[in-house]
Design an enzyme around this catalytic site. Structure first.
Site, short mmCIF file in Angstrom:
data_model
loop_
_atom_site.label_atom_id
_atom_site.label_comp_id
_atom_site.label_asym_id
_atom_site.label_seq_id
_atom_site.Cartn_x
_atom_site.Cartn_y
_atom_site.Cartn_z
N LYS A 53 0.83 -1.21 0.00
CA LYS A 53 0.00 0.00 0.00
C LYS A 53 0.87 1.26 0.00
CE LYS A 53 -3.76 -2.53 2.15
NZ LYS A 53 -4.52 -2.91 3.35
N GLN A 97 -5.03 -1.49 9.61
CA GLN A 97 -4.83 -2.81 9.00
C GLN A 97 -5.37 -3.91 9.91
OE1 GLN A 97 -3.66 -3.28 5.87
NE2 GLN A 97 -3.82 -5.49 6.01
N ASP A 120 -11.11 2.70 3.85
CA ASP A 120 -11.46 1.28 3.77
C ASP A 120 -12.98 1.11 3.64
OD1 ASP A 120 -9.61 -0.80 3.70
OD2 ASP A 120 -9.08 -0.55 5.82
N1 GUN Z 1 -6.73 -6.96 6.00
C1 GUN Z 1 -6.95 -7.70 4.90
N2 GUN Z 1 -7.58 -6.97 3.96
C2 GUN Z 1 -7.75 -5.73 4.47
C3 GUN Z 1 -8.31 -4.53 3.97
O1 GUN Z 1 -8.82 -4.43 2.85
N3 GUN Z 1 -8.26 -3.46 4.82
C4 GUN Z 1 -7.73 -3.55 6.05
N4 GUN Z 1 -7.77 -2.45 6.81
N5 GUN Z 1 -7.21 -4.64 6.55
C5 GUN Z 1 -7.21 -5.73 5.75
#
Ligand code: GUN
Length: 282
Positions: A53, A97, A120
């Site tokens: 990311k 996350q 998100d």
């Molecule tokens: N963990 C696995 N996929 C995601 C996601 O799309 N967003 C977040 N915040 N954590 C994750």
């Protein structure tokens, strides 16, 4: 339509096209959109995802911050970090996350994030907006799947769609987005007694369970479109999806590979949401 080579829906290609669009949006903005990613503890997969990311932000020239809190952090320490980022004018998007260490309660923490910075789309306000048909920031994975389906010209109106999995992150918002596109949607889950009764009738199947071989050849009709959200790590470093690709793919009109299918789109949609949040900020 049976047993001929299916078309692979390559998320990498769709993501590259979207990134080119985002660069144009960024050029007219006049300042760098800012993303903060908060990771708590030492989940190894999360570390890899967060690095992807941050690298994606760097590729587009977005401002980014990666905050790593120790596994021993308390609920209020994580909350304070999120509140500080809510108040930080350089930051337009905040992502916590997941998964969090077991002693932390995820739902109240996700609700601390300012809904306007919730890139998100996990805040209940943004979930409610989606449910009400007034979406703003959409969860990245299902929104990315909609982009892939659009790119490969899958007409959703009137389609029989099946979503396997009912998580807040993928299954539920996926079902709502497909419904909004006028598909007829069934959501299947761990208590559904006979998955095949639904999947054999389906024109489109989205599988988001997190388990190998949830979908096998005898469960699908010829000409189906299959989207595989799974990322299951096998021995060594190999990654596989939730679909038994080798047996299912020959029956499909279109299918996403793993890796290289849905994954790259999730990150591209995160960048899109960060740009949207920055644009709304001005
Ligand atoms: N963990 C696995 N996929 C995601 C996601 O799309 N967003 C977040 N915040 N954590 C994750």
């Amino acid at each position: 339509m049976t047993d001929s080579a299916p078309t692979l829906m390559r998320g990498q290609e769709v993501a590259a096209a979207l990134e080119a669009e985002l660069r144009k949006g960024f050029d007219t903005l006049g300042f760098a959109p800012g993303l903060a990613v908060v990771r708590v503890g030492d989940d190894p997969a999360s570390e890899i995802y967060v690095n992807h990311k941050i690298r994606a932000c760097e590729r587009l020239g977005f401002y980014s911050e990666a905050h790593h809190l120790p596994a021993s952090s308390t609920q209020s320490e994580v909350q304070q970090k999120l509140e500080a980022l809510n108040a930080d004018s350089r930051i337009h998007g905040i992502l916590l996350q997941l998964p969090l260490p077991q002693h932390l309660d995820e739902k109240p923490l996700l609700s601390v994030i300012d809904p306007a910075k919730d890139v998100d789309g996990f805040h209940p306000i943004n979930g409610g907006r989606l449910l009400a048909g007034q979406p703003h920031l959409l969860p990245c994975t299902p929104a990315g799947i909609m982009e892939i389906l659009r790119y490969y010209d899958v007409q959703l109106e009137g389609l029989r769609a099946v979503v396997i999995g009912r998580s807040n992150i993928v299954g539920k918002p996926m079902a709502l987005l497909l419904l909004q596109a006028n598909a007829s949607v069934s959501v299947l889950h761990s208590r559904t007694p006979d998955l095949s009764a639904y999947t054999r009738e389906a024109d489109l199947i989205v599988v988001a369970v997190g388990k190998q071989k949830v979908l096998t050849a005898e469960m699908v009709k010829p000409g189906v479109v299959v989207v595989d959200v799974g990322m299951n790590r096998l021995e060594g470093r190999k990654v596989t999806g939730d679909v038994d690709f080798d047996s299912v793919a020959p029956r499909c009109r279109l299918i996403t590979p793993v890796p290289g299918g849905v994954g790259p789109m999730t990150i591209a949609m995160l960048l899109k949401n960060t740009l949207l949040a920055a644009q709304s900020y001005t």
